[in-house]
Scaffold this motif. Structure first.
Motif, PDB file in Angstrom:
ATOM      1  N   ALA A   1      47.507  21.292 150.894  1.00  0.00           N
ATOM      2  CA  ALA A   1      48.262  20.458 149.953  1.00  0.00           C
ATOM      3  C   ALA A   1      47.379  19.944 148.822  1.00  0.00           C
ATOM      4  O   ALA A   1      47.822  19.869 147.670  1.00  0.00           O
ATOM      5  CB  ALA A   1      48.901  19.292 150.696  1.00  0.00           C
ATOM      6  N   ALA A   2      46.126  19.579 149.132  1.00  0.00           N
ATOM      7  CA  ALA A   2      45.239  19.010 148.119  1.00  0.00           C
ATOM      8  C   ALA A   2      43.833  19.569 148.300  1.00  0.00           C
ATOM      9  O   ALA A   2      42.944  18.872 148.811  1.00  0.00           O
ATOM     10  CB  ALA A   2      45.232  17.483 148.209  1.00  0.00           C
ATOM     11  N   PRO A   3      43.598  20.818 147.927  1.00  0.00           N
ATOM     12  CA  PRO A   3      42.260  21.407 148.129  1.00  0.00           C
ATOM     13  C   PRO A   3      41.167  20.714 147.343  1.00  0.00           C
ATOM     14  O   PRO A   3      40.003  20.768 147.722  1.00  0.00           O
ATOM     15  CB  PRO A   3      42.456  22.860 147.665  1.00  0.00           C
ATOM     16  N   GLY A   4      41.538  20.037 146.254  1.00  0.00           N
ATOM     17  CA  GLY A   4      40.538  19.341 145.460  1.00  0.00           C
ATOM     18  C   GLY A   4      39.866  18.203 146.193  1.00  0.00           C
ATOM     19  O   GLY A   4      38.764  17.771 145.809  1.00  0.00           O
ATOM     20  N   LEU A   5      40.482  17.697 147.254  1.00  0.00           N
ATOM     21  CA  LEU A   5      39.867  16.633 148.045  1.00  0.00           C
ATOM     22  C   LEU A   5      38.664  17.128 148.835  1.00  0.00           C
ATOM     23  O   LEU A   5      37.792  16.333 149.207  1.00  0.00           O
ATOM     24  CB  LEU A   5      40.896  16.035 149.012  1.00  0.00           C
ATOM     25  N   PHE A   6      38.609  18.417 149.108  1.00  0.00           N
ATOM     26  CA  PHE A   6      37.558  18.982 149.951  1.00  0.00           C
ATOM     27  C   PHE A   6      36.576  19.844 149.177  1.00  0.00           C
ATOM     28  O   PHE A   6      35.441  20.023 149.630  1.00  0.00           O
ATOM     29  CB  PHE A   6      38.179  19.824 151.073  1.00  0.00           C
ATOM     30  N   ALA A   7      36.994  20.423 148.074  1.00  0.00           N
ATOM     31  CA  ALA A   7      36.148  21.377 147.345  1.00  0.00           C
ATOM     32  C   ALA A   7      36.010  20.940 145.895  1.00  0.00           C
ATOM     33  O   ALA A   7      37.021  20.735 145.197  1.00  0.00           O
ATOM     34  CB  ALA A   7      36.756  22.779 147.417  1.00  0.00           C
ATOM     35  N   GLY A   8      34.757  20.822 145.460  1.00  0.00           N
ATOM     36  CA  GLY A   8      34.512  20.411 144.090  1.00  0.00           C
ATOM     37  C   GLY A   8      34.323  21.566 143.121  1.00  0.00           C
ATOM     38  O   GLY A   8      34.531  21.411 141.918  1.00  0.00           O
ATOM     39  N   HIS A   9      33.950  22.748 143.618  1.00  0.00           N
ATOM     40  CA  HIS A   9      33.734  23.914 142.758  1.00  0.00           C
ATOM     41  C   HIS A   9      35.038  24.659 142.527  1.00  0.00           C
ATOM     42  O   HIS A   9      35.969  24.590 143.335  1.00  0.00           O
ATOM     43  CB  HIS A   9      32.707  24.862 143.391  1.00  0.00           C
ATOM     44  N   SER A  10      35.084  25.392 141.435  1.00  0.00           N
ATOM     45  CA  SER A  10      36.233  26.247 141.164  1.00  0.00           C
ATOM     46  C   SER A  10      36.190  27.467 142.089  1.00  0.00           C
ATOM     47  O   SER A  10      35.125  28.063 142.279  1.00  0.00           O
ATOM     48  CB  SER A  10      36.229  26.714 139.705  1.00  0.00           C
ATOM     49  N   PRO A  11      37.320  27.842 142.664  1.00  0.00           N
ATOM     50  CA  PRO A  11      37.303  29.000 143.567  1.00  0.00           C
ATOM     51  C   PRO A  11      37.163  30.335 142.852  1.00  0.00           C
ATOM     52  O   PRO A  11      36.911  31.352 143.502  1.00  0.00           O
ATOM     53  CB  PRO A  11      38.654  28.894 144.276  1.00  0.00           C
ATOM     54  N   THR A  12      37.344  30.351 141.543  1.00  0.00           N
ATOM     55  CA  THR A  12      37.300  31.615 140.808  1.00  0.00           C
ATOM     56  C   THR A  12      36.150  31.672 139.797  1.00  0.00           C
ATOM     57  O   THR A  12      36.001  32.680 139.108  1.00  0.00           O
ATOM     58  CB  THR A  12      38.623  31.841 140.063  1.00  0.00           C
ATOM     59  N   GLU A  13      35.359  30.628 139.701  1.00  0.00           N
ATOM     60  CA  GLU A  13      34.269  30.592 138.712  1.00  0.00           C
ATOM     61  C   GLU A  13      33.140  31.538 139.132  1.00  0.00           C
ATOM     62  O   GLU A  13      32.598  31.418 140.237  1.00  0.00           O
ATOM     63  CB  GLU A  13      33.734  29.170 138.567  1.00  0.00           C
ATOM     64  N   VAL A  14      32.796  32.459 138.265  1.00  0.00           N
ATOM     65  CA  VAL A  14      31.747  33.445 138.528  1.00  0.00           C
ATOM     66  C   VAL A  14      30.412  32.906 138.026  1.00  0.00           C
ATOM     67  O   VAL A  14      30.314  32.390 136.907  1.00  0.00           O
ATOM     68  CB  VAL A  14      32.077  34.790 137.854  1.00  0.00           C
ATOM     69  N   ASP A  15      29.375  33.022 138.844  1.00  0.00           N
ATOM     70  CA  ASP A  15      28.025  32.607 138.478  1.00  0.00           C
ATOM     71  C   ASP A  15      27.054  33.703 138.930  1.00  0.00           C
ATOM     72  O   ASP A  15      26.604  33.727 140.066  1.00  0.00           O
ATOM     73  CB  ASP A  15      27.676  31.274 139.144  1.00  0.00           C
ATOM     74  N   LEU A  16      26.768  34.633 138.025  1.00  0.00           N
ATOM     75  CA  LEU A  16      25.916  35.767 138.375  1.00  0.00           C
ATOM     76  C   LEU A  16      24.478  35.360 138.641  1.00  0.00           C
ATOM     77  O   LEU A  16      23.692  36.159 139.164  1.00  0.00           O
ATOM     78  CB  LEU A  16      25.963  36.808 137.245  1.00  0.00           C
ATOM     79  N   GLY A  17      24.121  34.128 138.317  1.00  0.00           N
ATOM     80  CA  GLY A  17      22.779  33.641 138.631  1.00  0.00           C
ATOM     81  C   GLY A  17      22.665  33.074 140.028  1.00  0.00           C
ATOM     82  O   GLY A  17      21.571  32.662 140.436  1.00  0.00           O
ATOM     83  N   ALA A  18      23.777  33.021 140.741  1.00  0.00           N
ATOM     84  CA  ALA A  18      23.766  32.454 142.112  1.00  0.00           C
ATOM     85  C   ALA A  18      24.463  33.409 143.079  1.00  0.00           C
ATOM     86  O   ALA A  18      25.276  32.997 143.904  1.00  0.00           O
ATOM     87  CB  ALA A  18      24.448  31.093 142.113  1.00  0.00           C
ATOM     88  N   VAL A  19      24.140  34.683 142.977  1.00  0.00           N
ATOM     89  CA  VAL A  19      24.806  35.697 143.793  1.00  0.00           C
ATOM     90  C   VAL A  19      24.261  35.687 145.217  1.00  0.00           C
ATOM     91  O   VAL A  19      23.024  35.674 145.416  1.00  0.00           O
ATOM     92  CB  VAL A  19      24.618  37.096 143.157  1.00  0.00           C
ATOM     93  N   LEU A  20      25.153  35.669 146.203  1.00  0.00           N
ATOM     94  CA  LEU A  20      24.820  35.791 147.627  1.00  0.00           C
ATOM     95  C   LEU A  20      23.757  34.787 148.064  1.00  0.00           C
ATOM     96  O   LEU A  20      22.822  35.121 148.793  1.00  0.00           O
ATOM     97  CB  LEU A  20      24.364  37.216 147.942  1.00  0.00           C
ATOM     98  N   GLN A  21      23.910  33.551 147.617  1.00  0.00           N
ATOM     99  CA  GLN A  21      23.014  32.501 148.084  1.00  0.00           C
ATOM    100  C   GLN A  21      23.466  32.006 149.455  1.00  0.00           C
ATOM    101  O   GLN A  21      24.658  31.871 149.711  1.00  0.00           O
ATOM    102  CB  GLN A  21      22.992  31.335 147.090  1.00  0.00           C
ATOM    103  N   PRO A  22      22.527  31.720 150.350  1.00  0.00           N
ATOM    104  CA  PRO A  22      22.903  31.254 151.698  1.00  0.00           C
ATOM    105  C   PRO A  22      23.459  29.827 151.655  1.00  0.00           C
ATOM    106  O   PRO A  22      23.345  29.137 150.630  1.00  0.00           O
ATOM    107  CB  PRO A  22      21.575  31.315 152.463  1.00  0.00           C
ATOM    108  N   PRO A  23      24.072  29.375 152.728  1.00  0.00           N
ATOM    109  CA  PRO A  23      24.598  27.996 152.781  1.00  0.00           C
ATOM    110  C   PRO A  23      23.507  26.976 152.469  1.00  0.00           C
ATOM    111  O   PRO A  23      22.372  27.084 152.949  1.00  0.00           O
ATOM    112  CB  PRO A  23      25.085  27.866 154.228  1.00  0.00           C
ATOM    113  N   SER A  24      23.897  25.991 151.661  1.00  0.00           N
ATOM    114  CA  SER A  24      22.940  24.973 151.234  1.00  0.00           C
ATOM    115  C   SER A  24      23.710  23.699 150.927  1.00  0.00           C
ATOM    116  O   SER A  24      24.933  23.625 151.080  1.00  0.00           O
ATOM    117  CB  SER A  24      22.167  25.449 149.997  1.00  0.00           C
TER     118      SER A  24
END
Length: 267
Positions: free
Chosen positions: A22-45
């Motif tokens: 119902a409100a995904p913005g409460l849990f996730a601050g990043h955009s789900p579709t924003e591409v960042d080729l400088g941060a490809v396949l980074q491990p959990p942090s």
């Protein structure tokens, strides 16, 4: 004690998933579709809790936003399948012996196919996409609901109170609407609750095969497919969506089983 904690734990997880849908913005601050080729396949942090995928997108945000797709697919497909199955069962009950015999054989043929295979056949006709996947899941689930409601309606029609209503001169449509249908739909509640989990699995399978919501929509099945080429080097891309699918299906199943036991106790 462990058994007594299962239902509250399942309800708590399910509540969190519903809130995330119902409100995904409460849990996730990043955009789900924003591409960042400088941060490809980074491990959990600390910055990316579930890591990033092959395009640098935040897996946590995509997983949280994907909850809406999976839940809506499960709920909508179950509602459509339950409605269609009930209508088909009533047609079999009121249509006479010929109609009932014909439709029951069609249902037997459809039930011989696994749900996913039947959904794939429907998608081949309707075409891929979110709407096509939803339609396919609903159609694939209709035979089970129709068969169950029809069997229950047959039992109710032979009950004493229905026979008494017919003897008193109550018309056939009124008997079906007031007596047969409400009592025949009681097991549908349990089947629909359990069917949500099956619908989620089929929907995720279609997404995994590229037949669900198109990219870049955050859908759990599609996320699993995106991570299959990175199991050894970036396990988190597929692991977390898979865990969420498992959590959703397990919690819905636990709640459905408890509802089933309650209804059987009332019966």
């Amino acid at each position: 004690m462990r058994r007594s904690l299962v239902l509250p734990l399942a309800l708590g997880i399910l509540g969190l998933l519903l809130l995330a849908a119902a409100a995904p913005g409460l849990f996730a601050g990043h955009s789900p579709t924003e591409v960042d080729l400088g941060a490809v396949l980074q491990p959990p942090s600390g910055r990316h809790w579930f890591g990033t995928d092959q395009l640098g997108r935040d897996v946590w945000s995509r997983a949280v936003h994907g909850t809406r797709f999976s839940l809506l697919t499960g709920l909508a497909a179950t509602a459509l399948a339950g409605t269609g199955g009930t209508a088909l069962a009533l047609l079999m009950v009121v249509g006479g012996r010929i109609v009932d015999s014909l439709l029951i054989r069609v249902l037997d043929v459809l039930l011989a196919f696994p749900g996913l295979l039947l959904a794939l056949l429907v998608v081949a006709v309707t075409g891929p996409g979110a709407a096509g996947a939803l339609t396919a899941i609903a159609i694939a689930s209709v035979p089970g609901y129709a068969r169950m409601v029809r069997a229950q309606a047959q039992v109710v029609r032979r009950s004493d109170y229905v026979t008494a209503a017919v003897v008193m001169g109550v018309s056939r449509p009124v008997v079906i609407w007031r007596h047969v249908l409400p009592n025949a739909l009681r097991p549908l509640i349990v089947l629909a609750t359990l069917g949500i989990g099956e619908a989620v699995i089929i929907g995720s399978s279609l997404g995994f095969l590229g037949l669900g919501a198109p990219q870049p929509a955050p859908e759990w099945g599609a996320m699993l497919a995106a991570g299959r080429d990175h199991y050894t080097s970036a396990w988190w891309v597929a692991a977390f969506p898979g865990l969420l699918i498992t959590a959703l299906v397990m919690t819905v199943t636990v709640v459905g089983r408890r509802v089933q036991r309650r209804l059987e106790g009332w019966g």
